[in-house]
Design a protein around this motif. Structure first.
Motif, PDB file in Angstrom:
ATOM      1  N   PRO A  42       1.054  -1.224  -0.265  1.00 65.74           N
ATOM      2  CA  PRO A  42       0.053  -0.505   0.475  1.00 65.74           C
ATOM      3  C   PRO A  42       1.026   1.292   0.143  1.00 65.74           C
ATOM      4  CG  PRO A  42      -0.799  -1.733   1.987  1.00 65.74           C
ATOM      5  CD  PRO A  42       0.633  -1.987   1.162  1.00 65.74           C
ATOM      6  N   ALA A  43       0.332   2.536  -0.252  1.00 65.26           N
ATOM      7  CA  ALA A  43       1.414   3.146  -0.703  1.00 65.26           C
ATOM      8  C   ALA A  43       1.015   4.218   0.657  1.00 65.26           C
ATOM      9  CB  ALA A  43       0.519   4.366  -1.683  1.00 65.26           C
ATOM     10  N   ASP A  44       0.548   4.270   1.398  1.00 68.81           N
ATOM     11  CA  ASP A  44       0.575   4.795   3.071  1.00 68.81           C
ATOM     12  C   ASP A  44       0.618   4.067   4.163  1.00 68.81           C
ATOM     13  OD1 ASP A  44      -1.766   2.899   2.847  1.00 68.81           O
ATOM     14  OD2 ASP A  44      -2.955   4.331   3.851  1.00 68.81           O
ATOM     15  N   LEU A  45       1.817   3.031   3.705  1.00 71.97           N
ATOM     16  CA  LEU A  45       2.739   2.536   5.026  1.00 71.97           C
ATOM     17  C   LEU A  45       3.140   3.657   5.701  1.00 71.97           C
ATOM     18  CD1 LEU A  45       4.243  -0.822   2.579  1.00 71.97           C
ATOM     19  CD2 LEU A  45       2.133  -0.330   4.644  1.00 71.97           C
ATOM     20  N   LYS A  46       3.117   3.154   7.300  1.00 67.48           N
ATOM     21  CA  LYS A  46       3.122   4.580   8.359  1.00 67.48           C
ATOM     22  C   LYS A  46       5.437   3.605   8.093  1.00 67.48           C
ATOM     23  CE  LYS A  46      -0.362   5.694   9.982  1.00 67.48           C
ATOM     24  NZ  LYS A  46      -1.441   6.203  11.460  1.00 67.48           N
ATOM     25  N   PRO A  47       6.251   4.220   8.482  1.00 69.03           N
ATOM     26  CA  PRO A  47       7.345   3.802   9.010  1.00 69.03           C
ATOM     27  C   PRO A  47       7.460   3.591  10.257  1.00 69.03           C
ATOM     28  CG  PRO A  47       7.273   6.134   8.124  1.00 69.03           C
ATOM     29  CD  PRO A  47       6.178   5.463   8.061  1.00 69.03           C
ATOM     30  N   ALA A  48       8.527   2.039  10.250  1.00 72.10           N
ATOM     31  CA  ALA A  48       8.237   1.827  11.926  1.00 72.10           C
ATOM     32  C   ALA A  48       8.839   2.481  12.849  1.00 72.10           C
ATOM     33  CB  ALA A  48       8.849   0.536  11.568  1.00 72.10           C
ATOM     34  N   VAL A  49       8.629   2.169  13.602  1.00 71.22           N
ATOM     35  CA  VAL A  49       9.593   2.838  14.803  1.00 71.22           C
ATOM     36  C   VAL A  49      10.864   3.370  14.885  1.00 71.22           C
ATOM     37  CG1 VAL A  49       9.146   3.323  17.404  1.00 71.22           C
ATOM     38  CG2 VAL A  49       6.882   3.018  16.503  1.00 71.22           C
ATOM     39  N   ASN A  50      11.470   1.809  14.715  1.00 70.74           N
ATOM     40  CA  ASN A  50      13.226   2.395  15.259  1.00 70.74           C
ATOM     41  C   ASN A  50      13.493   0.869  13.948  1.00 70.74           C
ATOM     42  OD1 ASN A  50      15.344   2.731  15.486  1.00 70.74           O
ATOM     43  ND2 ASN A  50      15.554   3.057  17.817  1.00 70.74           N
ATOM     44  N   LEU A  51      14.748   0.442  14.157  1.00 76.47           N
ATOM     45  CA  LEU A  51      15.664  -0.828  13.912  1.00 76.47           C
ATOM     46  C   LEU A  51      17.292  -0.718  14.227  1.00 76.47           C
ATOM     47  CD1 LEU A  51      14.765  -3.363  12.984  1.00 76.47           C
ATOM     48  CD2 LEU A  51      15.164  -2.621   9.819  1.00 76.47           C
ATOM     49  N   PRO A  52      17.331  -0.822  14.919  1.00 76.98           N
ATOM     50  CA  PRO A  52      18.930  -0.034  16.004  1.00 76.98           C
ATOM     51  C   PRO A  52      19.430  -1.270  15.417  1.00 76.98           C
ATOM     52  CG  PRO A  52      17.444  -1.461  17.952  1.00 76.98           C
ATOM     53  CD  PRO A  52      16.845  -0.676  15.987  1.00 76.98           C
ATOM     54  N   ILE A  53      20.602  -0.763  15.202  1.00 77.89           N
ATOM     55  CA  ILE A  53      22.237  -1.588  15.139  1.00 77.89           C
ATOM     56  C   ILE A  53      21.670  -2.724  16.262  1.00 77.89           C
ATOM     57  CG2 ILE A  53      24.596  -2.287  14.999  1.00 77.89           C
ATOM     58  CD1 ILE A  53      24.221   0.890  12.969  1.00 77.89           C
ATOM     59  N   SER A  54      22.010  -3.843  16.079  1.00 70.21           N
ATOM     60  CA  SER A  54      21.957  -5.395  16.808  1.00 70.21           C
ATOM     61  C   SER A  54      23.828  -5.674  17.394  1.00 70.21           C
ATOM     62  CB  SER A  54      21.253  -6.084  17.147  1.00 70.21           C
ATOM     63  OG  SER A  54      20.689  -6.147  15.559  1.00 70.21           O
ATOM     64  N   GLY A  70      14.357  -5.535  14.967  1.00 66.53           N
ATOM     65  CA  GLY A  70      13.876  -5.508  15.557  1.00 66.53           C
ATOM     66  C   GLY A  70      12.001  -6.217  15.542  1.00 66.53           C
ATOM     67  N   GLU A  71      11.718  -5.112  15.600  1.00 65.38           N
ATOM     68  CA  GLU A  71      10.201  -6.026  15.612  1.00 65.38           C
ATOM     69  C   GLU A  71       8.812  -4.921  15.108  1.00 65.38           C
ATOM     70  OE1 GLU A  71       7.868  -6.399  19.077  1.00 65.38           O
ATOM     71  OE2 GLU A  71       8.595  -8.129  19.442  1.00 65.38           O
ATOM     72  N   VAL A  72       8.017  -4.908  13.448  1.00 68.97           N
ATOM     73  CA  VAL A  72       7.193  -4.207  13.159  1.00 68.97           C
ATOM     74  C   VAL A  72       6.093  -4.933  13.172  1.00 68.97           C
ATOM     75  CG1 VAL A  72       9.025  -3.550  10.939  1.00 68.97           C
ATOM     76  CG2 VAL A  72       7.520  -5.983  10.684  1.00 68.97           C
ATOM     77  N   GLU A  73       4.841  -4.843  12.514  1.00 72.75           N
ATOM     78  CA  GLU A  73       3.273  -4.889  13.392  1.00 72.75           C
ATOM     79  C   GLU A  73       2.766  -4.400  11.873  1.00 72.75           C
ATOM     80  OE1 GLU A  73      -0.529  -4.790  15.873  1.00 72.75           O
ATOM     81  OE2 GLU A  73       1.778  -2.882  16.042  1.00 72.75           O
ATOM     82  N   GLY A  74       2.074  -6.016  10.738  1.00 71.62           N
ATOM     83  CA  GLY A  74       1.527  -5.656   9.844  1.00 71.62           C
ATOM     84  C   GLY A  74       2.508  -4.861   8.931  1.00 71.62           C
ATOM     85  N   VAL A 244      12.024  -8.447  13.286  1.00 68.72           N
ATOM     86  CA  VAL A 244      12.592  -8.521  11.210  1.00 68.72           C
ATOM     87  C   VAL A 244      13.901  -8.207  11.137  1.00 68.72           C
ATOM     88  CG1 VAL A 244      10.994  -7.990  10.102  1.00 68.72           C
ATOM     89  CG2 VAL A 244      12.295  -6.365  10.892  1.00 68.72           C
ATOM     90  N   GLU A 245      14.523  -8.393  10.401  1.00 67.80           N
ATOM     91  CA  GLU A 245      15.911  -8.470  10.839  1.00 67.80           C
ATOM     92  C   GLU A 245      16.587  -7.325   9.255  1.00 67.80           C
ATOM     93  OE1 GLU A 245      19.067 -10.960  12.849  1.00 67.80           O
ATOM     94  OE2 GLU A 245      19.584 -11.254  10.622  1.00 67.80           O
ATOM     95  N   VAL A 246      17.815  -6.721   8.767  1.00 73.62           N
ATOM     96  CA  VAL A 246      18.374  -6.475   7.755  1.00 73.62           C
ATOM     97  C   VAL A 246      20.492  -6.569   8.282  1.00 73.62           C
ATOM     98  CG1 VAL A 246      18.108  -4.178   8.604  1.00 73.62           C
ATOM     99  CG2 VAL A 246      18.574  -4.574   6.041  1.00 73.62           C
ATOM    100  N   GLY A 247      20.877  -7.992   7.163  1.00 76.97           N
ATOM    101  CA  GLY A 247      21.605  -7.057   7.729  1.00 76.97           C
ATOM    102  C   GLY A 247      23.062  -6.451   6.106  1.00 76.97           C
TER     103      GLY A 247
END
Length: 335
Positions: A42-54, A70-74, A244-247
């Motif tokens: 969807p075009a109106d996705l809201k940014p997640a609160v935070n995805l800090p370096i772990s 970090g965690e995301v919802e929906g 979720v995780e990104v590297g």
């Protein structure tokens, strides 16, 4: 304790010359593709609160592997920013994971751009290579301009005409050989006029489209000077809260070592060797609650331009009809 920018990490070593060991674990898999082959978010996705370096794994070959979790919802979008020089490494190495069976990685979007030379060449007035006023006017041949001249007895103060062209003329000088002078030729209501560019005080295009093109080209140049940070958006789709995780691997200053040997004054205790690792944090974030590994190996690291769009030259195919007609004409001429 809040750690920022530059860190000094202590590596505990045993008494004498014993050294500690470090290990690196490889994490993450390739990002799955959407089932329908497109980013159907969807075009109106809201940014997640935070995805800090772990997790941070630094190599002494000039790169580092960074993990954010970090965690995301929906359905969610995570917005990150990176220096422009890191985007190539980012595209080359990024891996994403959604740990829930109800979620998936949908797409990664980033601020792309054409090379600045190609963008400037698309405007009506090409400002590549810092063109002179004479070169700009040559590009605008046929356009009507309003010219304000310096006060001279031979020319009126203001002229309106269409640009015929720009030429170089030799003008006699008082104390030497003739000197070259740039002349602007205009077609005015009363006929053709030749104006020295050195006498032009102000010049304006009467065509609003040309003026707008020049303004847009200047804005493009200004934006290229300020484009130090690029936005990268990670799109996840699914249901409920999930991890979720990104590297990714990007360039990073190498870590350095420093050692101290502590000797007791009374001589009853064994020498104590301290080892320190100096770690640089060139990012804009503080590294808090971060698992860190320092690797002394030299993995293969290379640069590859994946960020700038690449254009391939295509051959020109001549229609068969014209080729046959040309061959027939040449045959008759030879006969």
């Amino acid at each position: 304790m809040k750690l920022s920018r530059r860190y000094l990490w202590s590596i505990p070593l045993a008494a004498g010359l014993a050294a500690g060991g470090l290990f690196m674990s490889q994490r993450g898999t390739s990002a799955p593709s959407p089932a329908n082959g497109r980013a159907d978010q969807p075009a109106d996705l809201k940014p997640a609160v935070n995805l800090p370096i772990s997790q941070v794994v630094l190599f002494n070959s000039g790169v580092g592997h960074f993990t954010r979790s970090g965690e995301v919802e929906g359905d969610a979008r995570i917005d990150l920013t990176f220096p422009e020089q890191e985007v190539n490494d980012l595209i080359k190495s990024m891996t994403l994971r959604d740990f829930s069976p109800n979620g998936k990685v949908a797409a990664v979007t980033y601020d792309s751009h054409d090379p600045i030379d190609r963008t400037l060449a698309s405007f009506a007035i090409n400002l590549n290579h810092s063109p002179s006023l004479a070169q700009i006017l040559t590009q605008a041949r046929g356009e009507q301009v309003e010219v304000a001249l310096l006060g001279t007895s031979s020319q009126p103060g203001n002229l309106v005409g269409k640009i015929i062209g720009v030429e170089q003329q030799l003008v006699p000088s008082k104390d030497g050989p003739p000197v070259p002078v740039t002349i602007l030729n205009l077609w005015c209501a009363e006929g053709m006029r030749a104006i020295k560019l050195s006498e032009v005080q102000r010049l304006r295009f009467a065509n609003a489209v040309i003026e707008n093109e020049v303004r847009r080209a200047l804005e493009t140049l200004a934006m290229s000077h300020d484009a130090q940070k690029k936005a990268v958006s990670l799109h996840f789709s699914g249901e409920g809260k999930r991890k979720v995780e990104v590297g990714y691997v990007v360039e990073n200053p190498i870590w350095k070592t420093s050692y101290r040997l502590v000797l007791a004054k009374d001589g009853d205790h064994k020498p104590f060797l301290q080892g320190w690792a100096v770690v640089e944090n060139p990012t804009d974030e503080d590294w808090q609650k971060v698992t860190m590994a320092l690797v002394s190996g030299r993995p293969i690291s290379f640069l590859m331009d994946l960020y700038n769009p690449l254009y391939v030259s295509r051959p020109t195919v001549e229609p068969e009809l014209f080729r046959v007609a040309a061959a027939s004409y040449l045959w008759r001429a030879a006969a």
